[in-house]
Design a protein around this motif. Structure first.
Motif, PDB file in Angstrom:
ATOM      1  N   CYS A  16      -1.840   7.271  18.228  1.00 12.28           N
ATOM      2  CA  CYS A  16      -0.570   7.084  18.903  1.00 12.28           C
ATOM      3  C   CYS A  16      -0.554   5.974  19.747  1.00 12.28           C
ATOM      4  O   CYS A  16      -1.597   5.400  20.435  1.00 12.28           O
ATOM      5  CB  CYS A  16      -0.054   8.331  19.698  1.00 12.28           C
ATOM      6  SG  CYS A  16       1.647   8.200  20.213  1.00 12.28           S
ATOM      7  N   ARG A  31       7.731  11.679  23.238  1.00 12.14           N
ATOM      8  CA  ARG A  31       8.142  11.992  22.004  1.00 12.14           C
ATOM      9  C   ARG A  31       7.037  11.729  20.954  1.00 12.14           C
ATOM     10  O   ARG A  31       6.801  12.289  20.024  1.00 12.14           O
ATOM     11  CB  ARG A  31       9.367  11.192  21.625  1.00 12.14           C
ATOM     12  CG  ARG A  31       9.921  11.527  20.264  1.00 12.14           C
ATOM     13  CD  ARG A  31      11.282  10.700  19.764  1.00 12.14           C
ATOM     14  NE  ARG A  31      11.650  11.237  18.624  1.00 12.14           N
ATOM     15  CZ  ARG A  31      12.786  10.644  18.053  1.00 12.14           C
ATOM     16  NH1 ARG A  31      13.175   9.411  18.440  1.00 12.14           N
ATOM     17  NH2 ARG A  31      12.962  11.112  16.797  1.00 12.14           N
ATOM     18  N   GLY A  32       6.497  10.249  21.078  1.00 14.32           N
ATOM     19  CA  GLY A  32       5.279   9.952  20.370  1.00 14.32           C
ATOM     20  C   GLY A  32       4.261  10.758  20.248  1.00 14.32           C
ATOM     21  O   GLY A  32       3.392  11.011  19.088  1.00 14.32           O
ATOM     22  N   TYR A  33       3.680  11.001  21.589  1.00 10.76           N
ATOM     23  CA  TYR A  33       2.296  11.692  21.602  1.00 10.76           C
ATOM     24  C   TYR A  33       2.386  13.238  20.937  1.00 10.76           C
ATOM     25  O   TYR A  33       1.556  13.763  20.525  1.00 10.76           O
ATOM     26  CB  TYR A  33       1.932  11.634  23.086  1.00 10.76           C
ATOM     27  CG  TYR A  33       1.630  10.215  23.658  1.00 10.76           C
ATOM     28  CD1 TYR A  33       0.892   9.431  23.107  1.00 10.76           C
ATOM     29  CD2 TYR A  33       2.867   9.660  24.432  1.00 10.76           C
ATOM     30  CE1 TYR A  33       0.702   8.014  23.484  1.00 10.76           C
ATOM     31  CE2 TYR A  33       2.560   8.253  24.702  1.00 10.76           C
ATOM     32  CZ  TYR A  33       1.711   7.628  24.277  1.00 10.76           C
ATOM     33  OH  TYR A  33       1.579   6.285  24.600  1.00 10.76           O
ATOM     34  N   VAL A 299       1.009   6.659  14.760  1.00 12.95           N
ATOM     35  CA  VAL A 299       2.135   7.055  14.794  1.00 12.95           C
ATOM     36  C   VAL A 299       2.578   6.261  16.336  1.00 12.95           C
ATOM     37  O   VAL A 299       1.972   6.108  17.276  1.00 12.95           O
ATOM     38  CB  VAL A 299       2.107   8.429  15.670  1.00 12.95           C
ATOM     39  CG1 VAL A 299       3.613   8.777  16.115  1.00 12.95           C
ATOM     40  CG2 VAL A 299       2.023   9.340  14.311  1.00 12.95           C
ATOM     41  N   GLY A 301       6.098   3.737  18.546  1.00 12.93           N
ATOM     42  CA  GLY A 301       7.659   3.644  18.945  1.00 12.93           C
ATOM     43  C   GLY A 301       7.829   2.274  17.935  1.00 12.93           C
ATOM     44  O   GLY A 301       7.135   1.497  17.526  1.00 12.93           O
ATOM     45  N   THR A 330       8.467   6.211  15.304  1.00 11.42           N
ATOM     46  CA  THR A 330       9.757   6.935  16.075  1.00 11.42           C
ATOM     47  C   THR A 330      10.784   6.242  16.621  1.00 11.42           C
ATOM     48  O   THR A 330      10.792   5.091  17.005  1.00 11.42           O
ATOM     49  CB  THR A 330       9.135   8.071  17.102  1.00 11.42           C
ATOM     50  OG1 THR A 330       8.816   7.177  18.402  1.00 11.42           O
ATOM     51  CG2 THR A 330       7.989   8.567  16.671  1.00 11.42           C
ATOM     52  N   GLN A 374      12.117   8.984  12.600  1.00  8.08           N
ATOM     53  CA  GLN A 374      12.490   7.151  12.928  1.00  8.08           C
ATOM     54  C   GLN A 374      14.003   7.202  13.676  1.00  8.08           C
ATOM     55  O   GLN A 374      14.448   6.261  14.238  1.00  8.08           O
ATOM     56  CB  GLN A 374      12.747   6.595  11.872  1.00  8.08           C
ATOM     57  CG  GLN A 374      13.594   6.646  10.716  1.00  8.08           C
ATOM     58  CD  GLN A 374      13.152   5.911   9.563  1.00  8.08           C
ATOM     59  OE1 GLN A 374      12.191   5.778   8.939  1.00  8.08           O
ATOM     60  NE2 GLN A 374      14.263   4.886   9.020  1.00  8.08           N
TER      61      GLN A 374
END
Length: 688
Positions: A16, A31-33, A299, A301, A330, A374
């Motif tokens: 990430c 959110r990403g992690y 993953v 942003g 994301t 996304q």
């Protein structure tokens, strides 16, 4: 790397985007992690060997600037946040196999090795460039020591990124009307010698790479625009002290975006060295010296797509490493429809969420299943309550609790019966849905597989009414045995998103196995004897939401009063400025002449060669229309099938990129929020 279905016989690594060691964590970061953690756990559920690695990004000008303001060294400043992050992530059940940082010895050595390989391969050259300079302080102004105007879109920009406009990476000397952030005075440009990575020479490779790349459509499509415009070579050195020294140079350090992604490799190496290469071989994963490599999944942003689909794969290819298999980008997180702002305290901080007494798995579930990977995600306490109460409490928790409670009271646990064929079919279908979702990197749909199976369980127990059957009878035992197996399977499929709650279910069911190590075939693990269970989830009451909303509004108002005249200095997404109303009005007859209909999207696909355009087949009741819409980068096209939309049906026909468009799909704002219906209006219904 392969493009075979998971699991493959190659090791995988999930990463990430590195958290920048410059401030506290909030739910936008999480959110990403949590998504990447869910991807890693899901791959393991399919039997894929995988590791999840990350680390803190410790270098760059913002850290140097803020450290100077606090009167400490950049290393001390960044290390404080690194330690904070290392403690915070496990509290949200984010389980890294290794968490390092870019200033450690492993990353420093690997970064220098990468650069030396680039030089040996002939991809580095020197050039005289114009660098912003503060004449008052008599020093260069790299990156965020300078601000000005983006030369591409005219927005206010930082020295290395147009963060409030077009999002482009900016090279030294590009920013117009430069101003020193040290003194606030106009800056000037002076010639300095710097190192360049010849990215432009790899344009053909990168075009082919994007053809192979898996992941989200925004990560696949957005880089095409930069390739079509022609790649610019990348300045990889800076005039500053804080960073990894350029090999053989005394006055230059490497640009932070050189050593930051190399931390993915370094962290994988550290994990491999800890567990041994026989268990996990980092060199095999990253394809050192031309090897095929493993399954590399990033993953990130969406604001750093360019770095991960252009710069990073170019660097990997030029140094003889394997390329990523997938990049999943994301969307942003907003609060009540507005962008996160740390300066105005419009954020829900990670520690603040936990201090409110909420379980971390509730937030994990909301962040990973509220929308597609996304799409931007708007957080409100009311929506959070709806998801928790409706799906976790009302569906999953209700089914597991009522099944186990009846089993404990009537059979002291699991009855002696075989699982019925019909229930096995439902469990198998849920596993297949989960498997297909993981292949598509769709954690939302993977979570749906578990919740929908629990919904089936609720319907099954309600339909068969075991409380109406004779106590201890074979018929009653069969129903309860089926329900317990469904509960066991729900826990397996929900574990990637709600790992702690899944463990609780298995502990209460007395399953003799580790739900975290279990693969999908463990949906048929046998529960044992058990006592009456505890409730799995707790309902969030309306007055609690009112309190949370009031507290959030109060802290935002207080922070806004303190900084009423200051610009937002740290946003994930700028606040929306509404356009003024149009003074000229139309008469009712003109409005009546608009034929606006409810439509249903039957299919959606990107238009080849167009960055933003998608071709939609839309059922408007009387016929199916082909409509071209500029939503390719803003929506997951695979998820649009069946979505209700509003269509302007009598717009004149047009041809865009050689594709005929016969109508217009209506959407709101720059993010193309598609207009839809509140109830169940059928396609073709006229909007009045």
């Amino acid at each position: 790397m392969s493009h075979e279905e998971f699991p493959t016989d190659r090791p995988a690594v999930v990463t990430c985007g590195l958290p920048y060691a410059n401030g506290d964590l909030h739910i936008g970061h999480l959110r990403g992690y949590t998504a990447a953690d869910a991807v890693n756990r899901s791959l393991k559920k399919l039997g894929q060997q995988s590791a999840y690695v990350c680390g803190s990004d410790m270098h760059g000008t913002p850290i140097a600037v803020n450290a100077a303001e606090e009167g400490v060294s950049p290393e001390e400043f960044a290390m404080g946040y690194h330690e904070e992050y290392a403690e915070a992530f496990p509290k949200f059940n984010v389980e890294f196999d290794n968490y390092g940082h870019t200033h450690d010895e492993t990353n420093t050595e690997l970064t220098r090795e990468f650069v030396e390989r680039l030089e040996d391969a002939g991809y580095v050259y020197e050039d005289e460039i114009m660098v912003a300079w503060d004449p008052e302080e008599d020093q260069p102004l790299p990156d965020r020591y300078v601000e000005g105007t983006c030369p591409y879109c005219g927005a206010q920009a930082r020295g290395d990124e147009c963060d409030e406009g077009c999002g482009r990476h900016l090279e030294p000397g590009e920013i117009e009307n430069p101003v020193s952030t040290l003194t606030g005075n106009p800056a000037e440009y002076r010639e300095r010698e710097h190192k360049y990575f010849a990215v432009s020479e790899l344009a053909e490779y990168l075009s082919d790479f994007l053809d192979r790349l898996e992941g989200t459509s925004n990560a696949q499509n957005q880089p095409r625009e930069w390739l079509e415009e022609g790649l610019q070579d990348w300045c990889i050195t800076r005039d500053m002290d804080w960073g990894v020294d350029y090999p053989g140079e005394d006055e230059l350090v490497l640009y932070v975006w050189v050593d930051a992604p190399i931390e993915y490799v370094s962290s994988t190496k550290q994990y491999s060295e800890r567990v041994g290469a026989d268990e996990y071989d980092w060199e095999e994963v990253w394809g050192r010296d031309g090897g095929d490599g493993g399954e590399i999944v990033h993953v990130i942003g969406r604001d750093i797509i360019q770095h991960h689909t252009i710069f990073w794969p170019a660097m990997l290819h030029a140094t003889g490493h394997a390329e990523p298999r997938a990049v999943c980008a994301t969307g942003f997180v907003t609060i009540d429809g507005k962008g996160l702002s740390t300066s105005r305290n419009r954020a829900i901080w990670a520690e603040e969420y936990l201090d409110e007494g909420f379980h971390p798995d509730l937030l994990r579930y909301y962040l990973t299943t509220m929308g597609g990977f996304q799409q931007d995600l708007d957080f409100t306490w009311e929506r959070f309550q709806e998801r928790v109460n409706g799906e976790l409490v009302g569906t999953v928790g209700n089914f597991v609790y009522r099944s186990m409670l009846f089993a404990a009271r009537n059979f002291d646990g699991t009855p002696d019966a075989a699982v019925s064929d019909d229930v096995q079919e439902q469990i198998d279908a849920a596993v297949e849905q989960f498997r297909e979702a993981v292949q598509a990197y769709d954690v939302r749909r993977a979570g749906d597989a578990a919740v929908e199976l629990a919904q089936f369980g609720n319907e099954y127990i309600q339909q068969h009414e075991p409380w109406q059957l004779a106590d201890g009878s074979d018929e009653q035992a069969q129903v309860i045995r089926d329900c317990l197996q469904v509960a066991t399977a729900v826990a397996v499929l929900l574990e990637p998103i709600c790992p702690e709650k899944a463990e609780t279910v298995w502990d209460q069911l007395n399953v003799d196995a580790d739900v975290h190590a279990a693969e999908t075939d463990a949906v048929y693990a046998e529960p044992g004897a058990f006592d009456e269970p505890d409730e799995l989830f707790e309902k969030i009451e309306d007055d609690r939401v009112d309190e949370l909303d009031a507290a959030l509004e109060a802290k935002i108002e207080e922070a806004t009063e303190d900084e009423d005249d200051e610009d937002d200095d740290d946003t994930e997404m700028a606040d929306t400025e509404l356009e003024p109303l149009i003074d000229d009005r139309i008469d009712f007859d003109t409005f009546e002449g608009l034929d606006i209909r409810v439509g249903r999207i039957e299919s959606a696909e990107g238009i080849e060669g167009a960055d933003k355009l998608a071709r939609l087949e839309v059922d408007i009741g009387v016929e199916t229309r082909q409509v071209v819409a500029g939503i390719k980068q803003l929506h997951d096209l695979d998820e649009l099938e069946g979505k209700k939309v509003i269509v302007l049906a009598n717009l004149e026909q047009a041809e865009l990129f050689g594709v005929e468009s016969n109508g217009m799909v209506l959407a709101a704002g720059e993010q193309a929020d598609l207009l839809t219906t509140h109830e169940d209006a059928e396609p073709g219904t006229k909007v009045r």
